[in-house]
Write an enzyme that holds these catalytic residues in place. Structure first.
Site, mmCIF file in Angstrom:
data_model
loop_
_atom_site.group_PDB
_atom_site.id
_atom_site.type_symbol
_atom_site.label_atom_id
_atom_site.label_comp_id
_atom_site.label_asym_id
_atom_site.label_seq_id
_atom_site.Cartn_x
_atom_site.Cartn_y
_atom_site.Cartn_z
ATOM 1 N N ARG A 163 -7.510 43.879 75.049
ATOM 2 C CA ARG A 163 -8.456 42.784 74.737
ATOM 3 C C ARG A 163 -9.541 43.257 73.752
ATOM 4 N NH1 ARG A 163 -4.791 41.378 76.419
ATOM 5 N NH2 ARG A 163 -4.261 40.237 78.298
ATOM 6 N N SER A 245 -8.823 33.755 82.052
ATOM 7 C CA SER A 245 -9.367 34.822 82.893
ATOM 8 C C SER A 245 -10.844 35.006 82.547
ATOM 9 C CB SER A 245 -8.646 36.140 82.616
ATOM 10 O OG SER A 245 -7.271 35.956 82.789
ATOM 11 N N GLU A 347 -14.477 38.411 80.019
ATOM 12 C CA GLU A 347 -13.551 38.373 78.876
ATOM 13 C C GLU A 347 -14.033 37.399 77.804
ATOM 14 O OE1 GLU A 347 -9.160 38.127 79.522
ATOM 15 O OE2 GLU A 347 -9.291 36.581 78.001
HETATM 16 C C1 LIG Z 1 -6.226 28.110 80.395
HETATM 17 C C2 LIG Z 1 -6.448 29.356 79.555
HETATM 18 C C3 LIG Z 1 -5.519 30.390 79.594
HETATM 19 C C4 LIG Z 1 -5.725 31.538 78.804
HETATM 20 N N1 LIG Z 1 -4.804 32.547 78.872
HETATM 21 C C5 LIG Z 1 -4.972 33.667 78.121
HETATM 22 C C6 LIG Z 1 -4.013 34.725 78.180
HETATM 23 O O1 LIG Z 1 -3.008 34.663 78.880
HETATM 24 N N2 LIG Z 1 -4.239 35.836 77.436
HETATM 25 C C7 LIG Z 1 -5.331 35.953 76.623
HETATM 26 O O2 LIG Z 1 -5.473 36.992 75.952
HETATM 27 N N3 LIG Z 1 -6.242 34.950 76.542
HETATM 28 C C8 LIG Z 1 -6.097 33.819 77.260
HETATM 29 N N4 LIG Z 1 -7.032 32.823 77.215
HETATM 30 C C9 LIG Z 1 -8.215 32.981 76.362
HETATM 31 C C10 LIG Z 1 -8.058 32.324 74.978
HETATM 32 O O3 LIG Z 1 -7.123 31.286 75.010
HETATM 33 C C11 LIG Z 1 -7.627 33.310 73.896
HETATM 34 O O4 LIG Z 1 -8.561 34.354 73.793
HETATM 35 C C12 LIG Z 1 -7.498 32.622 72.530
HETATM 36 O O5 LIG Z 1 -6.945 33.492 71.573
HETATM 37 C C13 LIG Z 1 -8.814 32.087 72.009
HETATM 38 O O6 LIG Z 1 -8.522 31.298 70.873
HETATM 39 P P1 LIG Z 1 -9.526 30.184 70.390
HETATM 40 O O7 LIG Z 1 -9.020 29.705 69.066
HETATM 41 O O8 LIG Z 1 -9.705 29.156 71.426
HETATM 42 O O9 LIG Z 1 -10.840 31.047 70.176
HETATM 43 P P2 LIG Z 1 -12.383 30.593 70.411
HETATM 44 O O10 LIG Z 1 -12.620 30.453 71.874
HETATM 45 O O11 LIG Z 1 -12.690 29.431 69.544
HETATM 46 O O12 LIG Z 1 -13.116 31.888 69.887
HETATM 47 C C14 LIG Z 1 -13.039 33.107 70.602
HETATM 48 C C15 LIG Z 1 -13.697 34.221 69.784
HETATM 49 O O13 LIG Z 1 -12.944 34.442 68.599
HETATM 50 C C16 LIG Z 1 -13.759 34.201 67.456
HETATM 51 N N5 LIG Z 1 -12.920 33.555 66.442
HETATM 52 C C17 LIG Z 1 -12.182 32.433 66.568
HETATM 53 N N6 LIG Z 1 -11.555 32.179 65.405
HETATM 54 C C18 LIG Z 1 -11.927 33.156 64.544
HETATM 55 C C19 LIG Z 1 -11.638 33.444 63.183
HETATM 56 N N7 LIG Z 1 -10.821 32.671 62.448
HETATM 57 N N8 LIG Z 1 -12.212 34.528 62.617
HETATM 58 C C20 LIG Z 1 -13.043 35.340 63.318
HETATM 59 N N9 LIG Z 1 -13.366 35.112 64.609
HETATM 60 C C21 LIG Z 1 -12.801 34.033 65.208
HETATM 61 C C22 LIG Z 1 -14.893 33.316 67.932
HETATM 62 O O14 LIG Z 1 -16.019 33.455 67.133
HETATM 63 C C23 LIG Z 1 -15.106 33.865 69.321
HETATM 64 O O15 LIG Z 1 -15.857 35.045 69.237
HETATM 65 C C24 LIG Z 1 -6.868 31.652 77.971
HETATM 66 C C25 LIG Z 1 -7.790 30.605 77.950
HETATM 67 C C26 LIG Z 1 -7.575 29.473 78.735
HETATM 68 C C27 LIG Z 1 -8.575 28.348 78.684
#
Ligand SMILES: Cc1cc2nc3c(=O)[nH]c(=O)nc-3n(C[C@H](O)[C@H](O)[C@H](O)COP(=O)(O)OP(=O)(O)OC[C@H]3O[C@@H](n4cnc5c(N)ncnc54)[C@H](O)[C@@H]3O)c2cc1C
Length: 355
Positions: A163, A245, A347
């Protein structure tokens, strides 16, 4: 620019208003929006699918750029080298995984059902069921805000860990030094999955751990397993109004792990004798079962609770504030320290709030 409530952009449905809000649909629009905010000296929050963010009820007092660039291009595809595909940062992650399975591009199938955008996947080296994106990412193209220039990182330069990546290490309060523009994946061709490393998934597929299965079977079983834990977004299911998580699995020295009960899950983590523990197990065994916090008398007044399907997700039951979610997190974290002496770390990125 429009006024936007960040609770509408986050899967936890929590977060106050954005100072300014820009939706950037192309790479040029992303760079433009970021440069303008930087030139004006405004604070910047980058948001993809909002699935790994817990944002203050006071909102974010600067510019919020929603990454909404979509699509991907196949660079090359042949039976020797596999497929090289360059994906726009805003492209929905699970849509890419589904496409990869349908088109016999192997390697992403175990990461089915994870919410959010592709550009966020290298940030925390997204992973699940024994896979993570560090296994398939070839390069990440970014906008470097410090140098005002495009910067491309190869896989090894991204310094991926559990992570972790250089992109996350250089992000402060959701404000990254490097804004991801595109992500390039290198995937072998074929209908078989990457080796199935996760015991629960291998059992569900009826294969030995370490063996391959058909990728579409892996995707189906991962979606089923994730669904049973509330880990696939479902607007009708309050257990999925979360950040996934809430805590990472702690990685501790061997002697600390040895002090835990015999039946505590323990996995080797790297070459330094470190041991990875299960945060979900620690939480449960410290007395915080599924649904903890649902009672009106609880610290959150019942507005936030642990998921009723999984002890690792903190969920918004309908009208939770960021503070309600954090109240549950604090109680759980303190309880785990008290019972096992192990500190859990969040996380999701905490924006304008502290745990
Ligand atoms: C139901 C559920 C299940 C999940 N399961 C998992 C899992 O199994 N494994 C796992 O690893 N994660 C999991 N996650 C967490 C999450 O989905 C991941 O971390 C995902 O990659 C976040 O993507 P996002 O586009 O929603 O990011 P955001 O929540 O919009 O952003 C997260 C971070 O990334 C940064 N960011 C986003 N886009 C960019 C970009 N283009 N450039 C630079 N920084 C950026 C943001 O500034 C922030 O710091 C889960 C979440 C939920 C709600």
């Amino acid at each position: 620019m429009t006024q936007m409530l960040l609770s509408e952009l986050t899967t936890a449905a929590v977060g106050g208003p954005a100072g300014n809000y820009v939706e950037a649909r192309t790479e040029a629009e992303i760079i433009d929006a970021v440069r303008s905010a930087d030139a004006a000296g405004e604070k910047l929050l980058i948001i993809g699918g909002g699935s790994n963010l817990l944002i203050s009820d006071d909102g974010f007092p600067g510019t919020v750029v929603k990454i909404a660039s979509e699509g991907f291009a196949v660079n090359s595809e042949d039976s020797c080298g596999g497929v090289s595909v360059v994906v726009q940062a805003g492209h929905n992650w699970d849509a890419l995984v589904e496409h990869s399975v349908l088109h016999a591009w192997s390697g992403l199938e175990a990461l089915s059902g994870i919410p959010g955008a592709t550009g966020a996947t290298p940030v925390q080296n997204v992973g699940a069921y024994g896979a993570d994106v560090s296994q398939t990412i070839a390069a990440v193209r970014t906008w470097d805000r410090e140098r005002n220039a495009v910067q491309t990182f190869t896989n090894s330069e991204l310094k991926f860990g559990y992570r972790e990546s250089i992109l996350k290490q250089t992000t402060v309060e959701g404000s990254p030094r490097y804004v991801v523009l595109t992500v390039e994946f290198q995937l072998p061709l074929g209908r078989m999955s990457a080796p199935v490393r996760y015991a629960e998934l291998a059992r569900a597929l009826g294969v030995e751990a370490g063996k391959r299965a058909y990728s579409n079977d892996v995707r189906r079983e991962v979606l089923r397993l994730r669904g049973s834990k509330g880990m696939v977004l479902d607007a009708a299911d309050r257990d999925t109004y979360s950040t996934g998580s809430f805590f990472t699995n702690p990685i501790v020295p061997a002697d600390q792990a040895a002090g835990l009960p015999e039946n505590a899950p323990k996995y080797p983590a790297g070459s330094d004798g470190l041991v990875k523990l299960s945060a979900a197990w620690l939480i449960d065994q410290a007395g915080f079962g599924k649904g903890f916090g649902l009672e009106e008398s609880s610290v959150s007044g019942g507005r936030a609770s642990l998921s009723t399907k999984h002890t690792l997700a903190i969920t918004n039951r309908g009208s939770a504030s960021a503070e309600d979610m954090l109240a549950i997190a604090r109680e759980v974290r303190a309880g785990v320290v008290e019972r096992f002496g192990i500190e859990l770390h969040p996380e999701p990125l905490l924006i304008g709030v502290n745990l």
